[in-house]
Scaffold this motif. Structure first.
Motif, short mmCIF file in Angstrom:
data_model
loop_
_atom_site.label_atom_id
_atom_site.label_comp_id
_atom_site.label_asym_id
_atom_site.label_seq_id
_atom_site.Cartn_x
_atom_site.Cartn_y
_atom_site.Cartn_z
N ALA A 2 -9.27 12.35 24.90
CA ALA A 2 -8.37 12.47 23.75
C ALA A 2 -8.52 11.31 22.78
O ALA A 2 -8.28 11.46 21.59
N GLU A 3 -8.93 10.14 23.26
CA GLU A 3 -9.00 9.01 22.34
C GLU A 3 -10.32 8.98 21.57
O GLU A 3 -10.47 8.21 20.64
N ARG A 4 -11.27 9.83 21.95
CA ARG A 4 -12.55 9.83 21.21
C ARG A 4 -12.46 10.78 20.03
O ARG A 4 -11.76 11.78 20.08
N THR A 5 -13.19 10.42 18.97
CA THR A 5 -12.95 11.12 17.71
C THR A 5 -14.11 12.02 17.29
O THR A 5 -14.20 12.43 16.14
N GLN A 61 -1.34 18.15 12.64
CA GLN A 61 -0.18 17.85 13.49
C GLN A 61 0.40 16.47 13.29
O GLN A 61 1.46 16.17 13.80
N ARG A 105 -1.02 12.37 19.70
CA ARG A 105 -1.79 11.16 20.07
C ARG A 105 -3.30 11.36 20.03
O ARG A 105 -4.02 10.42 20.34
N LEU A 106 -3.76 12.57 19.69
CA LEU A 106 -5.20 12.78 19.78
C LEU A 106 -5.94 11.83 18.85
O LEU A 106 -5.57 11.67 17.69
N GLY A 107 -6.94 11.19 19.39
CA GLY A 107 -7.74 10.26 18.60
C GLY A 107 -6.97 9.03 18.16
O GLY A 107 -7.35 8.37 17.20
N SER A 108 -5.88 8.75 18.83
CA SER A 108 -4.99 7.68 18.36
C SER A 108 -4.90 6.56 19.38
O SER A 108 -5.02 6.78 20.59
N PRO A 111 -4.80 20.77 13.42
CA PRO A 111 -5.46 19.65 12.72
C PRO A 111 -4.49 18.88 11.83
O PRO A 111 -4.77 17.75 11.45
N LEU A 125 -9.47 16.59 17.05
CA LEU A 125 -8.16 16.82 16.44
C LEU A 125 -8.27 17.82 15.30
O LEU A 125 -7.53 18.80 15.23
N TYR A 126 -9.26 17.60 14.43
CA TYR A 126 -9.37 18.46 13.26
C TYR A 126 -9.97 19.82 13.61
O TYR A 126 -9.92 20.76 12.83
N ARG A 174 -5.95 12.32 4.22
CA ARG A 174 -5.61 13.25 5.29
C ARG A 174 -4.10 13.59 5.22
O ARG A 174 -3.69 14.72 5.39
N LEU A 181 -2.55 6.65 22.59
CA LEU A 181 -2.85 7.21 23.92
C LEU A 181 -2.65 6.17 25.02
O LEU A 181 -2.47 6.50 26.17
#
Lengths: 85, 1420
Positions: free
Chosen positions: A61-64, B328, B282-285, B326, A32-33, B194, B288
């Motif tokens: 997408a869910e992995r960080t 968003q 939804r990224l990293g959320s 980043p 994401l970042y 953040r 998802l």
């Protein structure tokens, strides 16, 4: 026939989408970042699927971190034992 | 599977949901937030199994098992409500002529239905069979519940469950996470570093609040619907797009964004474009895996310049995305608040590009499927939605447009051009795409070389010297005479040293002298400059300082105004010597100088050469087809360039110029008579005047004289409506030319023949260039090229001179004039005028640069700051509005205007001057003209709205926590947020006792503006169409509700009576107890049976009805008719359905102010639920209705005892809900239900008690009017029926009625209002009877009863903006009551007539209870 998936090709794929040099890709970075979006992740997932690693958009997408991506891809590489999703 | 949270669990909304909720509040009845898609399943589907799969999946999705409520503060909550009651629509359309079309039509209809978030499921499903093995699964959901990704999660799960059910396999877990996890994540984010970082990024990136470019210069709130055009890229093109993306190291979405930005740049020329980019968020959320609404929007800034290629732009887009993505998670709504870009016309971003890359290859028990989007939600401006379809199918591009801003033609044009640009760009990614395309229209060559005007006129003087050149007021002058006098004048000028290169001012009114003077000046070799002899002193001085004429020709009457100038008085014929002249003016010699408004704040002089004038005359004469025989009216004053057209075209043709007399234009009929008398054949009119004329002609008030064969109009955009009137009235036999042109291109540059075949009646072209001219459309802006262009501006004014420049995009870089006008090329090849690229404003044919007016204002004493904007009022009226900051004490607006009139032409004097403490500014310090443009103060400053203004300020300051708030302060500048706006709307609504829509607060963001709007409300655009679709939809009785079983017989044992606690209800209850032996079950809103019973006792006591001896037969049941199953426990509902023998449905929420959606549950839906209860045993239902569902007298002279079809008289929500209830009963009757309907008129108290219903409309009018000594003339007469009589009649008729009978309970003669008021006076109240409108004005605002009744009248008439005394149509035609009279005959039930004695009893009651003061001179 696409290239088989290796850590180097993985880094190169990321570098292409992040506009970086492969060596500069920080595997601890959060996708994401790093500025990826869903279409880029979808595109990467398609690319890696065609290279034999069965991963879905949601799983990526869910992995960080990119390191977690590589771990997932390693498990799913053709030949590796198929884990249930 | 996560367990749904316990019943009644409520939560604040997620931030994204709050955004949607707020948007919905702006237009509560809008269906725009319905999003939908359908899945085309290629194979057989088992509907029963499919429904099972749907039901199973929906129980798994928390976000769908919800209701949305608001608390007292107007704050929204999501309430978990598992087990939501819904049914899929299953239909086999294979027999339809076009099954697929029928399916799409059904979807469109379903989508158009607004959803009541508090009472209805947020979603809907349909399974439509379109061929034996083809099914469409339609899936609609309100955007507040799910976003696009959420929708896809649900669809995937449905496919999975269906497949498992068919294959008899385990269903497995949904894998869905909980909403609670999403809420926790959001809370954690908002508390994180953040969040602060993200906020800092965005506020910095947008600190300068960039201008937002679009394809239109207009702005509007989203409509309830949208326009859409869909096109598919074929797989080959899609492949090519992907390949180019890869080559450029970007994604195809970056290319779409780049091309869209380039296209917007090309249309309007904006150096930067800000796109709206929906982001999944939804990224990293955890979300998802949670179907919910978390979608965000990112504003994406893209600078575009002329040298950019696709590669440049796509790279720029990708970089901007990398830096923005980043961050968003930071909410778009929040950023708008941070940047104070809320409300009014402030925007953060423009057209949207929505990329939907979700993998969507669903299989239904092995059958392939394809997904099709139906609606992606409301459209603010324009949205480009791109769907990546199933493998190998290519991209689908759906361009959506807000119908307030674009019509179908615009949308088709933009979609075509955008796609063409995309193809062009991917074919050559390194070619320039940023350059604005140039389309050139060529007017063709001149018929012959342009000849100087003096040569042409001299030729007529020589060959046809005796022909009449000019006529004015009975005087005529021949060509020979005209030319002779002009030559004489020229010699006198020469003797004063005037010759080539000089400029001579002419300050003369229209007339023969003026024409002679013009020709004389030209013959001397000089150029002329018309000066308005009546212009304000300082304006004249400004022009003289700029023009520096060598001499001014004027008359004795005006000479004094030119003291200090060298003057030649035309009337002093003896004056001075004569000398030889040198008129052989070269083509570039100066012919005239005309002044127009300048953007630098000063008027600017346009210098036209002889060559330009000759070119124009040659081209226009041919285009208009002028002939020697023509008689042309000289209408325009000399300082308008239309006079150049009139004078020179006429004289160069050898025709006759007929000068208009000043009194000719006093009225249009008078003008037309004069035109007839003067035998005019050619009219050249300002468009604004022609608009009046076209209207008058269309009404038949006066005919167009037969002699008129050509009409030329110009000066501002012609209204399509007036053009249509003209076409319908005058037809094609009279030539009608619409001319367009700036002074800088010599009067007229393009002309359209409006009398020729029409392609689009809604669209008025400005046509094609005149011969000798070319028009180049660069991006959307019109540039003119050709010999008729002006030499430039007098005294070279650098910024304006830059508008004459070589057009590099064309071969040879020809000199061009950049008009600043935006145009579009129509399908017929003709130009259409769209608007201005800058803030120049056209008013009454004057070009006005606001800066010039501002400069004049700033030059006045005590004016510190000034901003002037052009406004177009809803009726099309154009006007200037000034916003001024002054020293204290404030000067009067009228005084300022008076001073402006001394320095500006009257058209440039703002019609509205508003004082403010400071002007709104953007963060870069520029005046925020958008913010000013929306401060739309309605024309007449009617009543001072101080009270209203104060109320608004009071509420706002409380909510915002600010102490001093001025009427002109912008709420949103003070930090207001959307949610607060909603709270204010609610409180204001309560305080004022009237509807206050949230959208109005956004449209009128100051207390003064809102107060004015409320004073003048409602504008016609706000009044709903005859019958809202919700009403029509609700009035349909489902197929499933049919009577089953034989009709009941025997005496009823159980009777259900609703509404037992109202005004009529207690009487019904008493009567039912009296005439039956049944148990009477009364559903009452209460928490416990004891409370319910207590409420019934109170209601009886209030009506002074003694508790009946057998009150043990009353069973009070706590219930809520607005809820499913009437708010009863399912077992109780079933029990009643099982035991009840008669239903008397008397309950209704009676409110004249509330709108339909807030009444439908209690009124319409309750009726539906009772019918559902009645169906299994065919229980008879008797509905107590109202005569107010009847069409008014204007629509129907009689009120029949029959069901009514929908009619325009159904205005209020209450009428609509009662009509819909009747409609349900009508259908029930058709299906064999034993029903009857009882329409009541005005129900008054039982005579023996003299009770008065204080909540009754008429009584509230009396209660507010009598103390004020005024009563309104409401209606002629109406029927009064006492409550006890009504109860006896309704019960009697219900128990004996023929099924399906409608009863109008109006069995006696109506009471005349005049008698009623007489009796009021006889009782001792002095009252004046006045028209309703006057009553509304004179009634003291303090009377709170008056506030609601007054507001009611406002809403009822639907037109509070006009000040005329039009009365609302309350009156009904003659009410038939034959059924009532027939069926009551011989029963002994009869209605007592209303008389003086009865009224006195009621008035006694009013005095006793304090509703009215005792009459003067009478003790209490």
């Amino acid at each position: 026939m696409p290239e088989p998936l290796t850590l180097d090709t993985f880094r190169a794929d990321l570098a292409e989408f992040l506009h970086q040099q492969p060596d500069d890709v920080d595997l601890d970075e959060n996708p994401l970042y790093a500025g990826l979006d869903s279409l880029r992740i979808t595109t990467l997932a398609e690319r890696w699927r065609s290279a034999g690693a069965d991963v879905s958009f949601v799983e990526l997408a869910e992995r960080t971190s990119f390191a977690e991506w590589w771990q997932l891809l390693s498990e799913r590489r053709a030949g590796a034992a198929h884990a249930d999703a | 599977m996560p367990m749904p949270e316990p019943h009644g669990d409520r939560h604040p909304l997620l931030a994204a949901q709050e955004g949607i909720w707020t948007g919905q509040q702006l237009d509560p009845h809008s269906p725009a937030y319905n999003t939908a898609e359908y899945v085309h399943i290629h194979g057989a589907v088992d509907p029963t199994v499919f429904e099972k799969a749907l039901r199973h999946t929906i129980t798994e999705v928390e976000a769908l098992n919800v209701r949305f409520t608001t608390d007292q503060d107007g704050r929204p909550w999501q309430v978990q409500a598992p087990g939501v009651d819904w049914n899929p629509h299953v239909a086999d359309l294979t027999d339809a002529p076009d099954p697929h079309g029928a399916a799409l039509a059904w979807m469109a209809q379903d989508l158009a239905r607004p959803v009541d978030l508090e009472h209805e499921p947020v979603f809907g499903h349909a399974l439509l069979r379109t061929a034996p093995d083809e099914f469409l699964w339609y899936h609609r959901v309100h955007h507040i519940a799910l976003d696009g990704f959420g929708l896809s999660l649900v669809a995937r799960r449905v496919a999975q469950v269906y497949t498992a059910l068919v294959e008899d396999a385990p269903l497995g877990e949904s894998g869905f996470g909980t909403l609670e996890s999403v809420r926790r994540e959001e809370a954690a984010y908002r508390a994180s570093d953040r969040f602060a970082k993200d906020r800092a990024y965005w506020t910095e990136r947008f600190a300068d609040r960039p201008a937002v470019a679009s394809l239109t210069t207009e702005q509007a709130l989203p409509d309830r619907t949208f326009l859409r055009r869909v096109v598919d890229l074929d797989p080959g093109e899609t492949e090519r797009l992907r390949a180019v993306a890869q080559e450029l190291s970007v994604t195809w979405s970056d290319l779409m964004l780049a091309v869209t930005a380039a296209y917007i740049h090309r249309v309007g020329g904006a150096p930067e474009v800000v796109l709206s980019l929906p982001a999944m968020g939804r990224l990293g959320s955890v979300s998802l895996r949670v179907p919910c609404m978390v979608r965000n929007i990112l504003p994406l800034r893209v600078a575009v310049n002329e040298q950019d290629s696709l590669r440049d732009l796509a790279t720029r887009v990708a970089a901007e995305l990398r830096s923005g993505l980043p961050h968003q998670r930071y909410r778009y709504e929040e950023l708008r608040r941070d940047l104070k870009l809320v409300g009014g016309k402030r925007r953060l971003s423009g057209p949207g590009v929505n990329i939907m890359p979700f993998e969507y290859d669903l299989r239904f028990a092995g059958h392939r499927s394809t997904v099709h989007n139906v609606s992606a939600g409301p459209v603010d401006d324009l949205a480009v939605n791109v769907y990546d379809r199933a493998e190998g199918a290519g991209l689908r591009i759906a361009v959506d447009a807000n119908p307030h801003l674009y019509d179908e033609t615009d949308l088709a044009f933009h979609q075509r051009e955008l796609l063409a640009l995309l193809r062009e760009a991917i074919d050559a990614p390194d070619h320039v795409i940023g350059r604005r395309p140039v389309t050139v229209l060529d007017g063709g060559p001149l018929p012959q070389p342009a000849r100087p005007v003096l040569n042409l006129i001299a030729a007529h003087a020589a060959r046809r010297g005796s022909a009449t050149a000019v006529e004015h007021d009975g005087r005529t002058i021949t060509y020979a005479e005209l030319f002779g006098s002009a030559r004489g004048l020229a010699r006198r000028l020469a003797a004063r040293g005037i010759g080539q290169g000089a400029l001579v001012g002419i300050a003369l009114p229209r007339g023969i002298d003026a024409v002679t003077a013009i020709l004389g000046v030209l013959l001397s070799g000089a150029g002329y400059c018309p000066l308005d002899p009546d212009a304000p002193e300082s304006r004249r001085q400004t022009l003289l300082d700029s023009a520096r004429p060598a001499l001014v020709i004027t008359s004795d009457a005006h000479a004094a105004r030119f003291a200090g100038q060298s003057v030649l008085r035309l009337d002093a014929s003896d004056e001075g010597a004569q000398a030889r002249t040198d008129p052989s003016a070269a083509a570039d010699g100066l012919a005239y100088v005309l002044y127009t408004s300048g953007s630098t704040g000063r008027p600017k002089g346009v210098e036209i050469s002889h060559g330009s004038l000759a070119t124009f005359v040659a081209g226009a004469t041919q285009r208009y087809g002028l002939r020697r025989e023509d008689r042309v009216l000289q209408f325009a004053p000399l300082h308008f360039d239309a006079s150049v057209e009139e004078i020179f075209l006429t004289l160069c043709t050898g025709a006759t110029l007929v000068v208009r007399g000043d009194d000719m234009t006093e009225s249009v009929p008078r003008f037309l008579r004069a035109v007839d008398r003067l035998r005019i054949s050619v009219l050249d009119l300002p468009t604004a005047y022609w608009h009046e004329m076209a209207y008058t002609l269309s009404t038949g008030a006066a005919p167009l004289p037969d002699g008129v064969r050509t009409v030329i109009i110009g000066g501002e955009a012609a209204l399509p409506e007036r053009v249509n009137r003209w076409r319908n009235t005058v037809g094609p036999s009279v030539q009608l030319f619409n001319s367009y042109g700036p002074t800088e291109a010599t009067v007229v540059a393009t002309v359209a023949a409006l009398h020729e075949a029409v392609t689009d009646p809604g669209d008025v072209p400005i046509g094609l260039p005149l011969p000798g001219m070319r028009a180049a459309v660069v991006g959307g802006e019109l540039h003119l090229i050709g010999d008729a262009l002006a030499r430039g501006y007098r005294g070279a004014d650098a910024p304006d001179d830059a508008r004459f420049a070589p057009l590099a995009q064309l071969p040879g870089s020809p000199r061009s004039f950049r008009t600043g006008d935006l145009v579009r090329l129509g399908a017929d090849g003709q130009l259409r005028f769209l608007g201005r690229a800058d803030d120049e404003f056209k008013i009454s044919g004057h070009r006005v640069h606001p800066s010039e007016v501002e400069a004049a204002l700033l030059a006045l004493p005590h004016v510190r700051e000034a901003a002037v904007v052009g406004q177009v009022l809803p009726d099309g009226t154009r006007r200037l509005a000034a916003h001024v900051v002054t020293d204290d004490p404030r000067p009067a607006a009228a005084g300022l205007r008076e001073k402006l009139r001394a320095v500006l032409p009257s058209a440039m004097v703002p019609s509205s001057v508003r004082f403010t403490d400071r002007l709104p500014r953007t963060s870069t310090g520029k005046i925020d003209r958008n913010a000013l443009g929306v401060v739309a103060d309605e024309a007449a400053p009617a009543e001072p709205a101080d009270g209203l203004e104060q109320a608004i300020i009071h509420i706002w300051s409380r909510i915002l926590g600010v102490e001093h708030m001025a009427p002109e302060d912008d709420f949103f500048d003070l930090g207001a947020q959307s949610l607060q706006a909603i709270q204010v709307a609610n409180r204001l609504g309560v305080e004022l006792g009237r509807e206050v829509r949230v959208a109005w607060l956004f449209e009128h963001p100051t207390a003064a503006g809102l107060a004015r709007h409320l004073e003048h409300r409602p504008d016609p655009a706000d009044t709903p169409p005859a019958l809202p679709e919700t009403v029509v939809a609700d009035a349909r009785l489902e197929d499933g509700i049919r009577p089953a079983g034989p009709p009941l017989s025997g005496a009823p044992r159980t009777i259900l009576l609703t509404g037992a606690t109202g005004f009529v209800g207690p009487h019904l209850l008493a009567e039912l107890l009296r005439v039956t032996d049944a148990e009477i079950v009364c559903p009452v809103r209460a928490a416990t049976p004891a409370e319910a019973a207590d409420r019934i006792r109170q209601a009886l006591a209030r009506q002074e009805i003694p508790l009946p001896a057998d009150h043990g037969r009353i069973t009070a049941v706590p219930a809520d008719l607005a809820r499913p199953e009437l708010g009863l426990a399912p077992s109780r509902f079933a029990e009643l359905a099982d035991t009840c023998d008669v239903i008397v449905h008397n309950a209704a929420t009676v409110s004249i102010m509330r709108d339909y959606t807030s009444l439908r549950a209690a009124n319409t839906e309750a009726t539906r639920r009772l019918l559902r209860m009645a169906a299994p045993r065919s229980i008879p239902i008797h509905l107590v209705s109202t005569l107010s569902v009847a069409p008014p007298r204007t629509l129907s002279p009689e009120v029949a005892e029959a069901f009514f079809p929908p009619h325009p008289g159904l205005v209020s929500g209450y009428q609509q809900s009662k009509w819909a209830s009747e409609r349900l009963l009508e259908q029930a009757a058709e299906r064999g239900f034993p029903v009857s309907v009882h329409r009541l008129g005005r129900v008054v108290g039982a005579p023996d008690t003299g009770q008065v219903n204080g909540r009754d409309f008429l009584w509230s009018v009396l209660a507010s009017g009598i103390p004020a000594g005024i009563l309104p003339l409401l209606f002629e007469a109406e029927v009064w029926t006492p409550a006890d009589y009504v109860a006896r009649a309704v019960v009697r008729l219900s128990l004996s009625a023929e099924p399906g009978t409608v009863y109008n309970h109006a069995p006696v003669a109506p009471i005349r209002l005049a008698d009623l008021y007489d009796w009021v006076e006889e009782y001792g109240y002095p009252v004046k009877r006045i028209p309703l409108a006057q009553w509304r004005r004179e009634l003291p605002r303090s009377a709170d009863v008056a506030a609601t009744t007054g507001a009611f009248f406002d809403s009822f008439t639907g037109d509070g903006t006009t000040e005329d005394d039009s009365e609302p149509e309350l009156a009904l035609g003659h009410v038939r009551a034959d059924n009532v009279l027939r069926d009551l005959e011989g029963t002994g039930v009869s209605c007592p007539p209303a008389d003086r004695a009865l009224l006195f009893r009621y008035l006694d009651h009013c005095v006793r209870t304090g509703m009215l003061p005792p009459p003067p001179g009478r003790g209490a």
